[in-house]
Design an enzyme around this catalytic site. Sequence first.
Site, short mmCIF file in Angstrom:
data_model
loop_
_atom_site.label_atom_id
_atom_site.label_comp_id
_atom_site.label_asym_id
_atom_site.label_seq_id
_atom_site.Cartn_x
_atom_site.Cartn_y
_atom_site.Cartn_z
N ARG A 80 40.41 -75.42 16.58
CA ARG A 80 41.07 -74.74 16.00
C ARG A 80 41.09 -73.29 17.57
O ARG A 80 40.39 -73.32 18.27
CB ARG A 80 39.41 -73.82 15.24
CG ARG A 80 39.32 -75.09 14.26
CD ARG A 80 39.05 -74.21 13.55
NE ARG A 80 38.66 -74.93 12.01
CZ ARG A 80 38.93 -74.98 10.74
NH1 ARG A 80 40.12 -74.53 10.44
NH2 ARG A 80 39.22 -76.01 9.99
N ASN A 82 55.18 -72.06 22.25
CA ASN A 82 55.61 -71.16 22.41
C ASN A 82 56.54 -71.70 24.02
O ASN A 82 55.55 -72.60 24.61
CB ASN A 82 54.73 -69.62 22.97
CG ASN A 82 54.36 -68.35 21.76
OD1 ASN A 82 55.70 -68.93 20.89
ND2 ASN A 82 53.46 -68.70 22.17
N HIS A 106 51.14 -76.79 23.63
CA HIS A 106 50.84 -76.51 22.32
C HIS A 106 51.74 -76.30 21.11
O HIS A 106 52.57 -75.20 21.51
CB HIS A 106 49.31 -75.73 22.63
CG HIS A 106 49.37 -75.14 23.32
ND1 HIS A 106 49.53 -74.37 23.96
CD2 HIS A 106 49.95 -73.62 22.72
CE1 HIS A 106 50.12 -73.52 24.65
NE2 HIS A 106 49.94 -73.13 23.84
N HIS A 144 50.95 -74.35 17.61
CA HIS A 144 50.77 -73.66 16.59
C HIS A 144 50.43 -73.79 15.65
O HIS A 144 51.86 -73.82 14.45
CB HIS A 144 50.55 -72.01 16.99
CG HIS A 144 50.25 -71.53 18.15
ND1 HIS A 144 49.18 -71.12 18.80
CD2 HIS A 144 50.60 -71.46 19.42
CE1 HIS A 144 49.21 -70.74 20.13
NE2 HIS A 144 50.69 -70.96 20.41
P1 5GP Z 1 49.91 -69.34 24.02
O1 5GP Z 1 49.85 -67.71 24.11
O2 5GP Z 1 50.01 -70.13 25.69
O3 5GP Z 1 51.15 -70.06 22.87
O4 5GP Z 1 49.05 -69.89 23.39
C1 5GP Z 1 47.35 -69.85 23.52
C2 5GP Z 1 45.86 -70.49 22.28
O5 5GP Z 1 45.76 -71.00 22.61
C3 5GP Z 1 45.87 -68.84 22.14
O6 5GP Z 1 46.52 -68.29 20.70
C4 5GP Z 1 44.87 -68.15 22.69
O7 5GP Z 1 43.98 -67.78 21.95
C5 5GP Z 1 44.42 -69.61 22.61
N1 5GP Z 1 43.49 -70.23 24.35
C6 5GP Z 1 43.11 -69.98 25.06
N2 5GP Z 1 42.04 -70.35 25.69
C7 5GP Z 1 40.94 -71.31 24.84
C8 5GP Z 1 40.28 -71.71 25.27
O8 5GP Z 1 39.61 -72.18 25.72
N3 5GP Z 1 39.54 -72.46 23.93
C9 5GP Z 1 40.28 -72.25 22.55
N4 5GP Z 1 40.51 -72.94 21.82
N5 5GP Z 1 41.66 -72.15 22.44
C10 5GP Z 1 41.84 -70.84 23.93
#
Ligand code: 5GP
Length: 116
Positions: free
Chosen positions: A30, A88, A101, A103
């Site tokens: 999550r 992204n 990753h 989402h």
């Molecule tokens: P991005 O913007 O790189 O596509 O998304 C990164 C996602 O990772 C963000 O939605 C952020 O909230 C999530 N995230 C960042 N650090 C952590 C973490 O330490 N634990 C979890 N569970 N999510 C994280």
Amino acid sequence: MTEETIFSKIIRKEIPANIVYQDELVTAFRDISPQANTHILIIPNKLIPTVNDVTEQDEMSLGRLFTVAAKLAKQEGIAEEGYRLIVNCNKHGGQEVFHLHMHLVGGEPLGKMLTK
Ligand code: 5GP
């Protein structure tokens, strides 16, 4: 050089995360800052920084992201109403963590696809 992110530590369970699925290829947990009622990140266990770094060798694990997304969407009870899968890439894509990753977001209407 490819630098590990916090996601590698989550995969190895060195730091806490709410892991909802894990197998030999992918891990799902999550999001720490959920943007919808359901917000799960599904990641390959192998560190691939961005979509730009994907190779044919990654097709198994990246395909697995989709089968796990479908399984988790059903498990979360959001499959029929629908959801969104987002990957992204780099600055314009808004990528913050450089471990590829997917989402999985849903559980409520998500509105238009893009906001700038
Ligand atoms: P991005 O913007 O790189 O596509 O998304 C990164 C996602 O990772 C963000 O939605 C952020 O909230 C999530 N995230 C960042 N650090 C952590 C973490 O330490 N634990 C979890 N569970 N999510 C994280």
